[in-house]
Design a protein around this motif. Sequence first.
Motif, short mmCIF file in Angstrom:
data_model
loop_
_atom_site.label_atom_id
_atom_site.label_comp_id
_atom_site.label_asym_id
_atom_site.label_seq_id
_atom_site.Cartn_x
_atom_site.Cartn_y
_atom_site.Cartn_z
N TYR A 184 -39.28 39.55 36.13
CA TYR A 184 -39.75 39.76 37.58
C TYR A 184 -38.70 39.11 38.50
CZ TYR A 184 -44.17 40.28 35.23
OH TYR A 184 -44.87 40.91 34.19
N ARG A 185 -38.57 39.62 39.63
CA ARG A 185 -37.80 39.29 40.76
C ARG A 185 -37.97 37.86 41.20
NH1 ARG A 185 -38.37 44.23 44.16
NH2 ARG A 185 -40.28 42.71 45.06
N ASP A 186 -39.40 37.52 41.23
CA ASP A 186 -39.77 36.11 41.82
C ASP A 186 -41.52 36.39 42.12
OD1 ASP A 186 -40.21 38.15 44.18
OD2 ASP A 186 -38.79 37.35 45.35
N GLU A 187 -41.88 35.35 42.72
CA GLU A 187 -43.22 35.06 42.57
C GLU A 187 -44.15 36.18 43.25
OE1 GLU A 187 -46.56 31.71 43.95
OE2 GLU A 187 -44.39 31.37 44.08
N VAL A 188 -43.34 36.81 44.37
CA VAL A 188 -44.06 38.10 45.29
C VAL A 188 -44.30 39.23 44.29
CG1 VAL A 188 -43.56 39.54 46.85
CG2 VAL A 188 -43.15 37.21 47.32
N GLU A 189 -43.26 39.69 43.35
CA GLU A 189 -43.45 40.60 42.60
C GLU A 189 -44.33 40.29 41.36
OE1 GLU A 189 -40.53 44.01 40.29
OE2 GLU A 189 -39.97 41.86 40.05
N TYR A 190 -44.29 39.27 40.99
CA TYR A 190 -45.21 38.87 39.61
C TYR A 190 -46.75 38.99 40.26
CZ TYR A 190 -47.40 36.44 36.00
OH TYR A 190 -47.98 35.83 34.84
N LYS A 191 -46.89 38.52 41.36
CA LYS A 191 -48.48 38.54 41.85
C LYS A 191 -48.64 40.24 42.03
CE LYS A 191 -48.86 34.04 43.73
NZ LYS A 191 -48.75 33.10 44.91
N GLN A 192 -47.71 41.01 42.52
CA GLN A 192 -48.08 42.22 42.66
C GLN A 192 -48.41 42.96 41.37
OE1 GLN A 192 -44.60 43.95 44.85
NE2 GLN A 192 -45.32 43.33 46.81
N VAL A 193 -47.58 42.64 40.61
CA VAL A 193 -47.43 43.36 39.30
C VAL A 193 -49.04 43.05 38.53
CG1 VAL A 193 -46.62 43.82 36.89
CG2 VAL A 193 -45.14 43.96 39.19
N LYS A 194 -48.92 41.53 38.17
CA LYS A 194 -50.00 41.01 37.62
C LYS A 194 -51.38 40.89 38.14
CE LYS A 194 -48.04 41.10 33.61
NZ LYS A 194 -48.67 42.21 32.74
N GLN A 195 -51.52 40.92 39.51
CA GLN A 195 -52.72 41.08 40.40
C GLN A 195 -53.28 39.62 40.36
OE1 GLN A 195 -53.98 43.72 42.58
NE2 GLN A 195 -51.67 44.37 41.91
N VAL A 196 -52.47 38.76 40.24
CA VAL A 196 -53.05 37.35 40.22
C VAL A 196 -52.79 36.57 41.69
CG1 VAL A 196 -52.77 36.99 37.70
CG2 VAL A 196 -50.73 36.45 39.20
N ASP A 197 -53.52 35.67 41.79
CA ASP A 197 -53.50 34.83 43.15
C ASP A 197 -52.57 33.58 42.90
OD1 ASP A 197 -54.84 36.48 44.58
OD2 ASP A 197 -56.89 35.58 44.04
N VAL A 198 -52.52 32.97 41.62
CA VAL A 198 -51.92 31.59 41.24
C VAL A 198 -51.30 31.85 40.05
CG1 VAL A 198 -52.63 29.25 40.93
CG2 VAL A 198 -53.92 30.61 42.54
N VAL A 199 -50.10 31.26 40.34
CA VAL A 199 -49.21 30.90 39.12
C VAL A 199 -49.33 29.65 38.61
CG1 VAL A 199 -46.83 31.27 38.27
CG2 VAL A 199 -47.51 32.74 39.99
N GLU A 200 -49.64 29.71 37.17
CA GLU A 200 -49.60 28.25 36.42
C GLU A 200 -48.49 27.42 36.66
OE1 GLU A 200 -51.81 26.93 32.25
OE2 GLU A 200 -52.15 28.96 32.98
N CYS A 201 -48.89 26.09 37.02
CA CYS A 201 -47.63 25.34 37.09
C CYS A 201 -47.68 24.04 36.82
CB CYS A 201 -46.91 24.87 38.85
SG CYS A 201 -46.41 26.70 39.44
N TRP A 202 -46.87 23.34 36.24
CA TRP A 202 -47.01 21.93 35.60
C TRP A 202 -47.20 20.97 36.69
CZ3 TRP A 202 -47.31 20.90 30.81
CH2 TRP A 202 -46.93 21.79 29.77
N PRO A 203 -48.29 20.01 36.80
CA PRO A 203 -48.82 19.40 38.08
C PRO A 203 -47.62 18.02 38.08
CG PRO A 203 -50.29 19.16 36.10
CD PRO A 203 -49.32 20.09 35.81
#
Length: 96
Positions: A40-59
């Motif tokens: 993916y390009r970045d978070e914007v494209e990932y959220k568009q393609v996968k239709q998710v609101d949140v990306v899982e991150c290490w706290p």
Amino acid sequence: KKSEAPGVMAKADIKPKSMHRAKIWSDDVENLYRFQQAGYRDEVEYKQVKQVDVVECWPETGFIKKLQRRDNTFYYYNKQRECEDEDVHKVKVYVY
């Protein structure tokens, strides 16, 4: 259905205006590196393609923990930095 923040995620494709390459490592470059490894390009494209609101991150670090590729396999990432200095210049930074 929860309402989306204005301007954050329009359903229309958001295209970047320009692109440059990263010169020094940062937390942002690290996360872009992870998105680009997964195709993916970045978070914007990932959220568009996968239709998710949140990306899982290490706290602890804020780095991305896992991403789903377009073929639905998963990439899992470590808490620590994975983008080595010699790979920093390969990371594309998109401007919207």
